[in-house]
Design an enzyme around this catalytic site. Structure first.
Site, short mmCIF file in Angstrom:
data_model
loop_
_atom_site.label_atom_id
_atom_site.label_comp_id
_atom_site.label_asym_id
_atom_site.label_seq_id
_atom_site.Cartn_x
_atom_site.Cartn_y
_atom_site.Cartn_z
CG ASP A 1 -6.84 -1.41 -1.43
OD1 ASP A 1 -7.13 -2.61 -1.59
OD2 ASP A 1 -5.92 -1.03 -0.69
CG ASP B 1 -1.94 -1.10 1.20
OD1 ASP B 1 -2.38 -1.47 0.10
OD2 ASP B 1 -2.31 -1.59 2.29
#
Length: 214
Positions: A188, A154
């Site tokens: 995401d 991430d």
């Protein structure tokens, strides 16, 4: 189906290129301010679900990866079956975004442990996920974890503003936080945007072509 495949491939490529770049150029926890007080690149590794959520230890991790693969296989079958029925872009684009996002993250979870030499791993003794020091120089396939035990990369962080709850609110009064705190990635984002679009335009997405003519 070709349009869905093209959109999905583009999203997956952008997602994976961004993850490879961050993984091989940032140290774990390193951050870079892109737009002051609004947008940062922050390298974190997520062993669990989207937006940093976690789920159990090794068993939970493997179960989650297997579940994701089942969903991807089912989703691909569902799209193949319905793409000739629901031909509207209101269905095709959100479906492609969701499929691409799911596939982008499952690549990390399934194979990053085999591809890279360093990554966040689960410590059985302390029953927690532990990071590492230093920087990954390249993807040399030396491996830091078995199949299905890789961690998701991430990097996108949008700390839009800080807040403090009013004192009169029960349980949370006086507590401070940041909106939006989670660190996430392109995959995401694709899942979230696709899901929102499908929810907002569900009536148009699941309308048959003949109904559009009425």
């Amino acid at each position: 189906m070709k349009k869905i495949g093209l959109i999905a491939i583009i999203i997956i490529l952008i997602d994976q290129i961004s993850k490879f770049y961050i993984k091989t150029n940032f140290q774990l926890g390193e951050s870079l301010t892109v737009i002051p007080d609004w947008f940062q690149l922050v390298f974190v590794e997520n062993p669990g679900m989207a937006y940093g959520m976690q789920m159990g230890g090794i068993f939970g991790k493997i179960a989650l990866v297997v579940f994701r693969w089942v969903l991807i296989i089912w989703g691909t079958w569902f799209l193949t079956k319905n793409v000739k029925i629901y031909t509207s872009n209101y269905f095709i684009i959100p479906a492609a975004l969701i499929l691409a996002g799911a596939f982008g993250n499952v690549i990390d979870s399934s194979f990053y442990g085999l591809i890279f030499d360093s990554g966040t791993t689960y410590n059985e003794e302390f029953e927690q996920w532990q990071g590492y020091f230093g920087q990954v120089s390249k993807a040399d396939f030396s491996g830091y974890a078995p199949l299905f035990q890789g961690t998701v990369v991430d990097m996108l962080h949008f700390p839009l503003f800080d807040y403090t709850w009013p004192e009169f609110i029960p349980m949370i009064g006086g507590k401070s936080g940041t909106f939006f705190a989670p660190v996430f990635n392109i995959a995401d984002s694709a899942i979230t945007v696709g899901g929102i679009l499908l929810l907002l335009f569900k009536d148009r997405a699941f309308t048959l072509p003949s109904q559009n003519l009425n």
